[in-house]
Scaffold this motif. Structure first.
Motif, PDB file in Angstrom:
ATOM      1  N   ILE A  96      -6.799  -9.944  -2.853  1.00  0.00           N
ATOM      2  CA  ILE A  96      -6.982  -8.749  -2.014  1.00  0.00           C
ATOM      3  C   ILE A  96      -8.433  -8.690  -1.517  1.00  0.00           C
ATOM      4  O   ILE A  96      -8.724  -8.117  -0.470  1.00  0.00           O
ATOM      5  N   THR A 254       1.375   3.542  -8.646  1.00  0.00           N
ATOM      6  CA  THR A 254       2.741   4.017  -8.855  1.00  0.00           C
ATOM      7  C   THR A 254       2.734   5.259  -9.745  1.00  0.00           C
ATOM      8  O   THR A 254       3.447   6.225  -9.500  1.00  0.00           O
ATOM      9  N   ILE A 297      -4.114   5.424  -3.112  1.00  0.00           N
ATOM     10  CA  ILE A 297      -5.412   4.761  -2.898  1.00  0.00           C
ATOM     11  C   ILE A 297      -6.024   5.454  -1.687  1.00  0.00           C
ATOM     12  O   ILE A 297      -5.549   5.277  -0.561  1.00  0.00           O
ATOM     13  N   MET A 300      -9.720   1.963   1.512  1.00  0.00           N
ATOM     14  CA  MET A 300     -10.109   0.560   1.333  1.00  0.00           C
ATOM     15  C   MET A 300     -11.388   0.394   2.129  1.00  0.00           C
ATOM     16  O   MET A 300     -11.630   1.111   3.100  1.00  0.00           O
ATOM     17  N   ARG A 302     -14.151  -2.322   4.152  1.00  0.00           N
ATOM     18  CA  ARG A 302     -14.398  -3.621   4.765  1.00  0.00           C
ATOM     19  C   ARG A 302     -15.899  -3.747   4.992  1.00  0.00           C
ATOM     20  O   ARG A 302     -16.628  -2.757   4.933  1.00  0.00           O
ATOM     21  N   GLY A 355      -1.767   0.430   3.390  1.00  0.00           N
ATOM     22  CA  GLY A 355      -2.663  -0.331   4.240  1.00  0.00           C
ATOM     23  C   GLY A 355      -1.928  -0.831   5.478  1.00  0.00           C
ATOM     24  O   GLY A 355      -0.842  -0.330   5.825  1.00  0.00           O
ATOM     25  N   CYS A 361       0.168  -3.921   1.452  1.00  0.00           N
ATOM     26  CA  CYS A 361       0.600  -4.003   0.051  1.00  0.00           C
ATOM     27  C   CYS A 361       1.828  -4.888  -0.134  1.00  0.00           C
ATOM     28  O   CYS A 361       2.859  -4.693   0.509  1.00  0.00           O
ATOM     29  N   GLY A 363       3.480  -4.921  -2.913  1.00  0.00           N
ATOM     30  CA  GLY A 363       4.396  -4.213  -3.826  1.00  0.00           C
ATOM     31  C   GLY A 363       5.044  -2.996  -3.183  1.00  0.00           C
ATOM     32  O   GLY A 363       5.669  -2.198  -3.895  1.00  0.00           O
ATOM     33  N   ALA A 367       7.345  -0.290  -5.069  1.00  0.00           N
ATOM     34  CA  ALA A 367       6.876   1.081  -5.315  1.00  0.00           C
ATOM     35  C   ALA A 367       7.899   2.080  -4.776  1.00  0.00           C
ATOM     36  O   ALA A 367       8.233   3.071  -5.440  1.00  0.00           O
TER      37      ALA A 367
HETATM   38  C1  HEM Z   1       2.628   3.693  -4.393  1.00  0.00           C
HETATM   39  C2  HEM Z   1       2.245   2.522  -4.870  1.00  0.00           C
HETATM   40  C3  HEM Z   1       1.269   1.603  -4.217  1.00  0.00           C
HETATM   41  C4  HEM Z   1       0.280   1.876  -3.295  1.00  0.00           C
HETATM   42  C5  HEM Z   1      -0.071   3.209  -2.654  1.00  0.00           C
HETATM   43  C6  HEM Z   1      -0.396   0.617  -3.005  1.00  0.00           C
HETATM   44  C7  HEM Z   1      -1.460   0.483  -2.114  1.00  0.00           C
HETATM   45  C8  HEM Z   1      -2.016  -0.716  -1.722  1.00  0.00           C
HETATM   46  C9  HEM Z   1      -3.066  -0.856  -0.731  1.00  0.00           C
HETATM   47  C10 HEM Z   1      -3.725   0.301   0.008  1.00  0.00           C
HETATM   48  C11 HEM Z   1      -3.330  -2.180  -0.591  1.00  0.00           C
HETATM   49  C12 HEM Z   1      -4.363  -2.806   0.353  1.00  0.00           C
HETATM   50  C13 HEM Z   1      -3.836  -2.849   1.754  1.00  0.00           C
HETATM   51  C14 HEM Z   1      -4.833  -3.221   2.808  1.00  0.00           C
HETATM   52  O1  HEM Z   1      -5.965  -3.618   2.494  1.00  0.00           O
HETATM   53  O2  HEM Z   1      -4.466  -3.143   4.004  1.00  0.00           O
HETATM   54  C15 HEM Z   1      -2.457  -2.887  -1.511  1.00  0.00           C
HETATM   55  C16 HEM Z   1      -2.442  -4.257  -1.681  1.00  0.00           C
HETATM   56  C17 HEM Z   1      -1.714  -4.890  -2.661  1.00  0.00           C
HETATM   57  N1  HEM Z   1      -0.779  -4.318  -3.516  1.00  0.00           N
HETATM   58 FE1  HEM Z   1      -0.247  -2.374  -3.565  1.00  0.00          FE
HETATM   59  N2  HEM Z   1       0.173  -0.380  -3.754  1.00  0.00           N
HETATM   60  C18 HEM Z   1       1.195   0.172  -4.506  1.00  0.00           C
HETATM   61  C19 HEM Z   1       2.027  -0.502  -5.390  1.00  0.00           C
HETATM   62  C20 HEM Z   1       1.950  -1.838  -5.667  1.00  0.00           C
HETATM   63  C21 HEM Z   1       2.795  -2.532  -6.606  1.00  0.00           C
HETATM   64  C22 HEM Z   1       3.935  -1.894  -7.413  1.00  0.00           C
HETATM   65  C23 HEM Z   1       2.392  -3.838  -6.610  1.00  0.00           C
HETATM   66  C24 HEM Z   1       2.911  -5.039  -7.386  1.00  0.00           C
HETATM   67  C25 HEM Z   1       3.490  -5.029  -8.506  1.00  0.00           C
HETATM   68  C26 HEM Z   1       1.308  -3.966  -5.653  1.00  0.00           C
HETATM   69  C27 HEM Z   1       0.646  -5.144  -5.354  1.00  0.00           C
HETATM   70  C28 HEM Z   1      -0.287  -5.289  -4.341  1.00  0.00           C
HETATM   71  C29 HEM Z   1      -0.890  -6.577  -3.989  1.00  0.00           C
HETATM   72  C30 HEM Z   1      -0.603  -7.925  -4.641  1.00  0.00           C
HETATM   73  C31 HEM Z   1      -1.794  -6.316  -2.922  1.00  0.00           C
HETATM   74  C32 HEM Z   1      -2.687  -7.322  -2.198  1.00  0.00           C
HETATM   75  C33 HEM Z   1      -2.105  -7.761  -0.879  1.00  0.00           C
HETATM   76  C34 HEM Z   1      -3.034  -8.667  -0.061  1.00  0.00           C
HETATM   77  O3  HEM Z   1      -4.244  -8.632  -0.232  1.00  0.00           O
HETATM   78  O4  HEM Z   1      -2.495  -9.449   0.734  1.00  0.00           O
HETATM   79  N3  HEM Z   1       1.069  -2.735  -5.106  1.00  0.00           N
HETATM   80  N4  HEM Z   1      -1.660  -1.974  -2.173  1.00  0.00           N
END
Ligand code: HEM
Length: 414
Positions: A96, A254, A297, A300, A302, A355, A361, A363, A367
């Motif tokens: 990320i 979550t 969140i 983010m 940059r 995002g 995201c 996930g 979620a």
């Molecule tokens: C309501 C629950 C969740 C919220 C609000 C959330 C929010 C976010 C946000 C804001 C980002 C960054 C997006 C960006 O920079 O544009 C992100 C990235 C990520 N999230 Fe979530 N997330 C949630 C649940 C989860 C879950 C359940 C998982 C995995 C089990 C997960 C795995 C990831 C991963 C691996 C990234 C990195 C993606 C990348 O850099 O390509 N997230 N999430």
């Protein structure tokens, strides 16, 4: 405690919306509404995290996230949150906080674990764990939703996702918390403690990963990673980073969306009654609207890789650019009557809580599945939840979350 009064117009471009007190007091809405209206790209020259730009309108956040070359996520520039990641002891190489092409390669390795088919395979276990927990809740007594439901349910979900040994699941939340502590700075004692927890986590996950690799593929994240070609080629630091990202990514987020859902149903009892009357049609919308309004969140960050113009302002190379999702999600030009929790809102899925662009995201589906399942199971039990005291919130401009939500609950006994 910092003053929470409205700034005078001349001060708007120096407004520090990162102050923890604003978030703890749930007092940020009017300030962001003014920034959106009057100073959508504003520079704060001084804060606990140094100088930074605030981007507060929906379209501008999308524009910044859409130009990942100009606005970098890389840990080399300080990473993806308002405080710099550079100074912390053990460095978790989470993708990320990487730019393409390396980010894209690592993302590709995890993506097969979160396809709709993979989610469908997990859905039954998620529903069972949710139902079991709801059936243990006390009726007519005050209890804390955060510690009785959101935290144990999230831990159970993460253990289910990884198929992590059930009797060791209590280790997951502390590991995740230690991984997430990237703001402890250079303190050698805290860094050594953090390192110890991270190495313990890495060793246990490595054991499980090797076991899963030797067995036929199963529907859990770890097994799916072990059988994805590109994952096995990662060095140890990147392996730990990827595990930590899934753990941290799915933990606080979550958990806080499950708590945010309770806040919404207590604020909008009529909408909740409609959801309960027709969960097949409305549970999904109720989950999406919760994630939009809660925005687990809040931001983010940059870093500009060159001088760039935005709304007539010049952002200089090396400047921190903070994307306030909580504000974009309340942009009235996209979401009319934006503060209302409306499970029937047609464009709710356009929210920015996950995002946008290449880092969106991974996930998100998972979620939504977890939260929709919780809402459906609550509706099935005709559950009503009422606030029984003050909500206590975290003093953080990053994890927009809850410490305690005292509630009482009733349910049907059919
Ligand atoms: C309501 C629950 C969740 C919220 C609000 C959330 C929010 C976010 C946000 C804001 C980002 C960054 C997006 C960006 O920079 O544009 C992100 C990235 C990520 N999230 Fe979530 N997330 C949630 C649940 C989860 C879950 C359940 C998982 C995995 C089990 C997960 C795995 C990831 C991963 C691996 C990234 C990195 C993606 C990348 O850099 O390509 N997230 N999430």
């Amino acid at each position: 405690m910092a003053s929470l009064t409205m700034p005078d117009p001349a001060e708007l471009d120096r407004l520090d919306v990162s102050r923890g007190s604003l978030w703890e007091a749930n007092a940020w809405r009017p300030l962001f509404a003014r920034l959106r209206a009057e100073e959508p790209v504003s520079f704060c020259p001084q804060s606990a995290f140094g100088p930074y730009w605030s981007i507060t309108r929906y379209d501008d956040i999308v524009a910044v996230e859409g130009d990942a070359q100009t606005y970098s996520s890389s840990w080399e520039h300080g990473g993806i949150v308002i405080f710099d990641m550079k100074d912390t002891g053990v460095q978790l190489r989470m993708f990320i906080a990487m730019d393409d092409p390396e980010h894209a390669e690592k993302r590709k390795a995890i993506a097969p674990a979160v396809t709709p088919t993979a989610m469908a395979a997990l859905a039954g276990a998620i529903r069972q764990r949710t139902a079991d927990l709801l059936d243990t809740l006390p009726e007519g007594e005050v209890f804390d939703w955060v510690h009785t439901v959101s935290i144990p349910l999230t831990t159970a979900m993460i253990a289910t996702l990884f198929d992590f040994p059930w009797d060791e699941r209590h280790k997951l939340a502390p590991w995740s918390d230690w991984c997430a502590k990237i703001d402890i700075g250079p303190d050698p004692v805290l860094n050594a403690e953090r390192e110890g927890h991270i190495f313990e986590m890495a060793a246990r996950f490595r054991e499980l990963y090797d076991e899963r690799k030797a067995q036929p593929v199963r529907p859990d994240l770890l097994s799916m990673m072990a059988h994805a070609d590109s994952f096995g080629e990662m060095d140890e630091q990147r392996f730990i980073g990827a595990i930590a990202l899934l753990l941290v990514g799915g933990n606080d987020t979550t958990r806080n969306s499950m708590s945010g859902m309770i806040e919404r149903i207590t604020l909008f009892p009529e909408a909740w009654a409609q959801v309960k009357a027709d969960p097949a049609r409305l549970a999904g919308g109720a989950a999406t609207e919760t994630i939009r309004l809660q925005t687990p969140i809040a931001h983010m960050r940059r870093t500009a890789t060159r001088d760039v113009e935005l709304h007539g302002k010049t952002i200089r190379k090396g400047d921190k650019v903070v994307l306030w999702y909580n504000s974009g999600n309340r942009d009235e030009t996209v979401f009319p009557d934006a503060d209302r929790w409306d499970p029937e809102r047609e464009n709710s899925r356009r929210h920015l809580s996950f995002g946008y662009g290449i880092h969106r995201c991974l996930g998100a589906r998972l979620a939504e599945l977890q939260l929709t399942t919780l809402i459906e199971e609550m509706a099935k039990r005709d559950m009503d939840v009422k606030l029984a005291g003050e909500i206590e919130r975290l003093a953080s401009c990053f994890t927009n979350g809850y410490e305690h939500i005292p509630v009482t609950m009733s349910r049907s006994h059919d």
